[in-house]
Design a protein around this motif. Structure first.
Motif, PDB file in Angstrom:
ATOM      1  N   VAL A   1      -3.030 -22.852   4.911  1.00  0.00           N
ATOM      2  CA  VAL A   1      -3.027 -23.501   3.608  1.00  0.00           C
ATOM      3  C   VAL A   1      -2.257 -24.814   3.709  1.00  0.00           C
ATOM      4  CG1 VAL A   1      -2.383 -23.313   1.179  1.00  0.00           C
ATOM      5  CG2 VAL A   1      -3.117 -21.276   2.433  1.00  0.00           C
ATOM      6  N   CYS A   2      -2.936 -25.912   3.414  1.00  0.00           N
ATOM      7  CA  CYS A   2      -2.288 -27.223   3.392  1.00  0.00           C
ATOM      8  C   CYS A   2      -1.437 -27.315   2.130  1.00  0.00           C
ATOM      9  CB  CYS A   2      -3.341 -28.330   3.418  1.00  0.00           C
ATOM     10  SG  CYS A   2      -2.633 -29.990   3.321  1.00  0.00           S
ATOM     11  N   ARG A   3      -0.145 -27.532   2.306  1.00  0.00           N
ATOM     12  CA  ARG A   3       0.764 -27.579   1.150  1.00  0.00           C
ATOM     13  C   ARG A   3       0.469 -28.736   0.210  1.00  0.00           C
ATOM     14  NH1 ARG A   3       6.628 -26.704   3.679  1.00  0.00           N
ATOM     15  NH2 ARG A   3       6.147 -24.902   4.942  1.00  0.00           N
ATOM     16  N   ARG A   4       0.100 -29.872   0.764  1.00  0.00           N
ATOM     17  CA  ARG A   4      -0.124 -31.056  -0.063  1.00  0.00           C
ATOM     18  C   ARG A   4      -1.352 -30.920  -0.952  1.00  0.00           C
ATOM     19  NH1 ARG A   4       0.182 -35.505   4.412  1.00  0.00           N
ATOM     20  NH2 ARG A   4       0.378 -33.733   5.782  1.00  0.00           N
ATOM     21  N   SER A   5      -2.452 -30.450  -0.385  1.00  0.00           N
ATOM     22  CA  SER A   5      -3.700 -30.390  -1.136  1.00  0.00           C
ATOM     23  C   SER A   5      -4.045 -28.998  -1.643  1.00  0.00           C
ATOM     24  CB  SER A   5      -4.852 -30.885  -0.253  1.00  0.00           C
ATOM     25  OG  SER A   5      -5.077 -29.963   0.805  1.00  0.00           O
ATOM     26  N   GLY A   6      -3.418 -27.965  -1.065  1.00  0.00           N
ATOM     27  CA  GLY A   6      -3.761 -26.599  -1.417  1.00  0.00           C
ATOM     28  C   GLY A   6      -5.048 -26.130  -0.749  1.00  0.00           C
TER      29      GLY A   6
ATOM     30  N   ILE B   1       4.516 -22.349   6.691  1.00  0.00           N
ATOM     31  CA  ILE B   1       3.152 -22.675   6.296  1.00  0.00           C
ATOM     32  C   ILE B   1       2.411 -21.382   5.946  1.00  0.00           C
ATOM     33  CG2 ILE B   1       0.955 -23.619   7.098  1.00  0.00           C
ATOM     34  CD1 ILE B   1       2.625 -25.417   8.972  1.00  0.00           C
ATOM     35  N   PRO B   2       1.856 -21.309   4.749  1.00  0.00           N
ATOM     36  CA  PRO B   2       1.108 -20.104   4.374  1.00  0.00           C
ATOM     37  C   PRO B   2      -0.142 -19.954   5.253  1.00  0.00           C
ATOM     38  CG  PRO B   2       1.622 -21.433   2.438  1.00  0.00           C
ATOM     39  CD  PRO B   2       1.945 -22.257   3.651  1.00  0.00           C
ATOM     40  N   ILE B   3      -0.345 -18.757   5.771  1.00  0.00           N
ATOM     41  CA  ILE B   3      -1.514 -18.479   6.605  1.00  0.00           C
ATOM     42  C   ILE B   3      -2.102 -17.131   6.210  1.00  0.00           C
ATOM     43  CG2 ILE B   3      -0.731 -19.793   8.620  1.00  0.00           C
ATOM     44  CD1 ILE B   3       0.027 -17.055   9.872  1.00  0.00           C
TER      45      ILE B   3
ATOM     46  N   PHE C   1       0.508 -20.054  17.770  1.00  0.00           N
ATOM     47  CA  PHE C   1       0.190 -20.885  16.608  1.00  0.00           C
ATOM     48  C   PHE C   1       0.645 -20.192  15.318  1.00  0.00           C
ATOM     49  CE2 PHE C   1      -2.767 -22.184  13.228  1.00  0.00           C
ATOM     50  CZ  PHE C   1      -2.585 -23.560  13.254  1.00  0.00           C
ATOM     51  N   ILE C   2       0.392 -18.899  15.211  1.00  0.00           N
ATOM     52  CA  ILE C   2       0.819 -18.136  14.035  1.00  0.00           C
ATOM     53  C   ILE C   2       2.344 -18.143  13.923  1.00  0.00           C
ATOM     54  CG2 ILE C   2       0.936 -15.801  13.067  1.00  0.00           C
ATOM     55  CD1 ILE C   2      -1.947 -15.403  14.196  1.00  0.00           C
ATOM     56  N   ALA C   3       3.032 -17.968  15.039  1.00  0.00           N
ATOM     57  CA  ALA C   3       4.503 -18.002  15.032  1.00  0.00           C
ATOM     58  C   ALA C   3       5.015 -19.368  14.576  1.00  0.00           C
ATOM     59  CB  ALA C   3       5.047 -17.657  16.412  1.00  0.00           C
ATOM     60  N   ALA C   4       4.359 -20.432  15.017  1.00  0.00           N
ATOM     61  CA  ALA C   4       4.770 -21.785  14.609  1.00  0.00           C
ATOM     62  C   ALA C   4       4.548 -21.986  13.113  1.00  0.00           C
ATOM     63  CB  ALA C   4       4.003 -22.826  15.415  1.00  0.00           C
ATOM     64  N   ALA C   5       3.452 -21.451  12.598  1.00  0.00           N
ATOM     65  CA  ALA C   5       3.189 -21.564  11.156  1.00  0.00           C
ATOM     66  C   ALA C   5       4.262 -20.826  10.360  1.00  0.00           C
ATOM     67  CB  ALA C   5       1.803 -21.023  10.830  1.00  0.00           C
TER      68      ALA C   5
ATOM     69  N   LEU D   1      -0.471 -31.445  16.492  1.00  0.00           N
ATOM     70  CA  LEU D   1      -0.133 -32.825  16.845  1.00  0.00           C
ATOM     71  C   LEU D   1      -0.300 -33.814  15.705  1.00  0.00           C
ATOM     72  CD1 LEU D   1      -1.721 -32.998  20.409  1.00  0.00           C
ATOM     73  CD2 LEU D   1       0.724 -32.918  19.842  1.00  0.00           C
ATOM     74  N   THR D   2      -1.212 -33.549  14.777  1.00  0.00           N
ATOM     75  CA  THR D   2      -1.515 -34.562  13.769  1.00  0.00           C
ATOM     76  C   THR D   2      -1.219 -34.176  12.325  1.00  0.00           C
ATOM     77  OG1 THR D   2      -3.824 -33.852  13.529  1.00  0.00           O
ATOM     78  CG2 THR D   2      -3.356 -35.514  15.220  1.00  0.00           C
ATOM     79  N   ALA D   3      -1.152 -32.884  12.022  1.00  0.00           N
ATOM     80  CA  ALA D   3      -1.027 -32.506  10.615  1.00  0.00           C
ATOM     81  C   ALA D   3       0.104 -31.518  10.345  1.00  0.00           C
ATOM     82  CB  ALA D   3      -2.352 -31.899  10.143  1.00  0.00           C
ATOM     83  N   TRP D   4       0.924 -31.254  11.340  1.00  0.00           N
ATOM     84  CA  TRP D   4       1.991 -30.273  11.164  1.00  0.00           C
ATOM     85  C   TRP D   4       3.126 -30.905  10.378  1.00  0.00           C
ATOM     86  CZ3 TRP D   4       0.187 -25.771  11.942  1.00  0.00           C
ATOM     87  CH2 TRP D   4       1.007 -24.658  12.087  1.00  0.00           C
TER      88      TRP D   4
END
Length: 86
Positions: free
Chosen positions: A13-18, A78-80, A69-73, A34-37
């Motif tokens: 889930v992108c926090r900015r846009s939902g 970051i909601p996943i 990747f899940i651990a990093a989220a 690399l680009t959106a984290w």
């Protein structure tokens, strides 16, 4: 880098846009890291970067990259939505 498709994708889930984003390959995960984290620090973040790179060189499996990747989220708050795989 090859696509290295995951058995079970991860919804992020992108926090900015939902907006819900589907991450289904190691390449997509690496690109997002690399680009959106939202953060570029943390042990799990760096482990995920390394795991994704290691998949391409044959040192790790796509499943391991997905787990990292899940651990990093989780580390970044970051909601996943991620089903468990075997």
């Amino acid at each position: 880098m090859g696509k290295r498709r995951w058995e079970t994708p991860v919804m992020v889930v992108c926090r900015r846009s939902g907006q819900m984003l589907l991450v289904a390959t190691t390449e997509e995960a690496l690109n997002m890291l690399l680009t959106a984290w939202p953060v570029s620090t943390g042990k799990a973040f760096f482990q995920a970067l390394q795991a994704c790179a290691d998949v391409d060189s044959g040192l790790r499996t796509p499943h391991e990259a997905r787990d990292c990747f899940i651990a990093a989220a989780r580390e970044a708050g970051i909601p996943i939505e991620a089903a468990l795989t075997g």
